[in-house]
Design a protein around this motif. Structure first.
Motif, short mmCIF file in Angstrom:
data_model
loop_
_atom_site.label_atom_id
_atom_site.label_comp_id
_atom_site.label_asym_id
_atom_site.label_seq_id
_atom_site.Cartn_x
_atom_site.Cartn_y
_atom_site.Cartn_z
N HIS A 126 61.43 140.53 -34.24
CA HIS A 126 61.64 140.70 -35.68
C HIS A 126 62.68 141.78 -35.97
O HIS A 126 62.99 142.62 -35.13
CB HIS A 126 60.32 141.07 -36.35
CG HIS A 126 59.22 140.08 -36.10
ND1 HIS A 126 59.25 138.79 -36.59
CD2 HIS A 126 58.05 140.19 -35.39
CE1 HIS A 126 58.16 138.15 -36.20
NE2 HIS A 126 57.42 138.97 -35.47
N LYS A 146 68.28 137.95 -31.43
CA LYS A 146 66.84 138.22 -31.43
C LYS A 146 66.22 137.68 -30.15
O LYS A 146 66.63 136.64 -29.63
CB LYS A 146 66.17 137.57 -32.65
CG LYS A 146 66.01 136.05 -32.57
CD LYS A 146 65.23 135.49 -33.75
CE LYS A 146 63.77 135.86 -33.72
NZ LYS A 146 63.03 135.42 -32.51
N GLU A 161 55.59 133.67 -31.34
CA GLU A 161 56.38 132.89 -32.28
C GLU A 161 56.00 131.42 -32.26
O GLU A 161 55.58 130.88 -31.24
CB GLU A 161 57.87 132.99 -31.93
CG GLU A 161 58.48 134.36 -32.12
CD GLU A 161 59.97 134.29 -31.98
OE1 GLU A 161 60.67 134.27 -33.02
OE2 GLU A 161 60.46 134.25 -30.83
N LYS A 165 60.24 127.84 -35.52
CA LYS A 165 60.68 128.99 -36.33
C LYS A 165 61.55 129.93 -35.50
O LYS A 165 62.53 130.49 -36.01
CB LYS A 165 59.47 129.74 -36.88
CG LYS A 165 59.87 130.82 -37.89
CD LYS A 165 58.65 131.45 -38.53
CE LYS A 165 59.03 132.37 -39.69
NZ LYS A 165 60.02 133.40 -39.30
N SER A 166 61.21 130.12 -34.23
CA SER A 166 62.03 130.96 -33.37
C SER A 166 63.46 130.44 -33.28
O SER A 166 64.43 131.19 -33.39
CB SER A 166 61.41 131.05 -31.97
OG SER A 166 62.19 131.86 -31.12
N ASP A 169 65.11 130.80 -36.86
CA ASP A 169 65.46 132.19 -37.15
C ASP A 169 66.71 132.61 -36.37
O ASP A 169 67.57 133.34 -36.89
CB ASP A 169 64.30 133.12 -36.79
CG ASP A 169 63.15 133.02 -37.78
OD1 ASP A 169 63.32 132.40 -38.84
OD2 ASP A 169 62.06 133.56 -37.47
N SER A 170 66.80 132.15 -35.13
CA SER A 170 67.97 132.47 -34.32
C SER A 170 69.23 131.85 -34.90
O SER A 170 70.29 132.49 -34.98
CB SER A 170 67.76 131.99 -32.88
OG SER A 170 66.66 132.64 -32.28
N ASP A 172 69.74 131.04 -38.01
CA ASP A 172 70.05 131.72 -39.27
C ASP A 172 70.83 133.02 -39.01
O ASP A 172 71.81 133.32 -39.70
CB ASP A 172 68.77 132.04 -40.04
CG ASP A 172 68.09 130.79 -40.59
OD1 ASP A 172 68.74 129.72 -40.63
OD2 ASP A 172 66.90 130.88 -40.96
#
Length: 441
Positions: A126, A146, A161, A165-166, A169-170, A172
């Motif tokens: 995070h 991340k 995680e 989503k992992s 998120d990466s 993004d």
């Protein structure tokens, strides 16, 4: 376009011819325009008198954890898996936006102060945005991302995680930060290691890294217990497994790679996989000694990295260079890993690991201006008469000898004062951030 004229230096170019020349260096914008000889640039925006100093490329560290700098001294004297489970994972799980930011700033200040201009960094699960903000403000060149962890029952809940989503998120973070600061900041996918990643996640990383054309940065074969865990669960050794799922490619960078068998070495060589050697960390965690001379002999690209502050206690490339040389000499004899070869690993070798050898890693016309000036006018690096420059830098110099650092054409440190990181603020806030983190823990 701003110009910097550096005068009267001894220039260790680290080019293919190993040229060492005396004279001037001219920088226009962020690019090296002239190297050596007498340059006439009286209208330069900045003139730096480098008389008596040595100019060489900035160090390139190919494995760093900025998010762990705050944990320096809090995880001593443990082996890797215990170090992770008992100390590092719980500490990372207690991070916040401010603690990640000041951990990164603390690490970056130390890195710049000791001549490092480029890093390959792996953050925690995070608040990676905070680390990127620190990278942006400080001026360091960085490839970062991340960490990704979607597997393992002993992982603290905040670090566990969801796979999709992992990955999202990466992506993004990549789409926001990759190429930022005029290309000084780049993104890499960072699955922590096979032990903490499902196959679904790793396959997703494989596909996304190919789609976006970015590096994959992970740990592999650092510890014998880790290898046993991978074999028990995946039925094969680390590198064989990564090759089995199609991740063993030229964009893959493996930190440590200590315990490789012959098949794994063949895969690394044939697939063009890159390796990062972290001798200080490997010795302190009692992980082992990587076979660096053999890897180099087989044409494998190898870089150097300090790893993280809690498994090394500093991020000093001078220490890593000396350890790289010394530990191999014990096993292979005194002629192995000479000073010139080691300095190449710390500069142009690191650039090759990052696929950036055409841009950084040596002082040549047309390359980006990532350089450092060393002041070697001191007791511990004398006599200078008829001295070997590589020996003076690798075996005798220290981080205290770094006088000036320029990254991407910007003077980030001058006369041993870091200009882009407010030391007093960072030291104070680092302690306060750690105090709050411990309270959360």
């Amino acid at each position: 376009m701003a110009t910097i004229w550096i005068r009267n230096a001894v220039i260790m170019t680290m080019n293919e011819q190993h040229d060492i020349v005396e004279g001037d260096l001219l920088i226009e914008g962020n690019v090296i325009k002239q190297v050596g000889g007498v340059i006439d640039a009286p209208l330069a925006d900045r003139i730096i008198d480098a008389g008596g100093k040595v100019l060489l490329p900035g160090f390139i560290q190919t494995h760093i954890h900025l998010c762990q700098t705050l944990f320096r001294g809090r995880a001593d004297d443990l082996a890797l898996i215990d170090w992770l489970k008992e100390k590092i994972w719980p500490l990372e799980a207690a991070h916040s936006e401010d603690s990640v930011y000041y951990s990164a700033m603390l690490g970056i200040g130390e890195l710049i102060r000791s001549g490092t201009t480029t890093i390959l960094d792996m953050e925690t699960v995070h608040y990676t945005e905070s680390a990127f903000q620190a990278i942006m403000e400080s001026g360091i060149r960085a490839v970062s991302g991340k960490v990704m962890m979607d597997h393992g029952s002993e992982v603290p809940l905040p670090l566990q995680e969801n796979t999709a989503k992992s990955l999202q998120d990466s992506v993004d973070l990549l789409e926001k930060w990759h190429g930022a600061a005029n290309g000084r900041i780049q993104y890499a996918f960072c699955p922590r290691f096979v032990v903490s990643c499902t196959e679904e996640l790793l396959v997703g990383v494989r596909d996304l890294s190919e789609q976006y054309g970015v590096m994959v940065h992970t740990h592999a074969s650092e510890n014998l217990g880790e290898i046993e865990m991978v074999e028990a669960e995946r039925g094969m050794r680390n590198v064989v497994y990564l090759d089995h799922i199609g991740l063993a490619r030229p964009n893959l960078i493996l930190a440590h790679s200590i315990w490789l068998d012959e098949e794994e070495k063949r895969i690394i060589r044939e697939r063009g996989v890159k390796v990062t050697h972290c001798p200080g960390s490997n010795l302190k965690l009692s992980s082992g000694i990587a076979e660096v001379p053999l890897l180099l002999e087989q044409g494998i690209a190898v870089g150097l990295g300090a790893d993280g502050a809690p498994c090394n206690n500093n991020l000093d490339m001078f220490q890593e260079m000396r350890l790289t040389a010394y530990i191999q000499k014990v096993k292979h004899g005194p002629t192995v890993m000479n000073a010139r070869q080691v300095l190449r690993l710390a500069t142009i070798g690191g650039a090759r690991v990052l696929g950036m050898e055409e841009k950084i890693g040596s002082i040549e016309v047309g390359k980006l201006a990532d350089i450092q000036l060393l002041d070697l006018e001191d007791f511990h690096v004398y006599p200078s008469f008829d001295a070997d420059w590589y020996s003076r830098v690798v075996y005798a110099a220290t981080r205290g000898d770094v006088d000036t650092v320029i990254i991407d054409g910007q003077v980030v440190m001058e006369q041993k004062l870091v200009r882009t990181v407010d030391k007093s603020v960072v030291l104070k806030e680092a302690d306060q951030s750690l105090r709050r983190l411990i309270a959360r823990l």
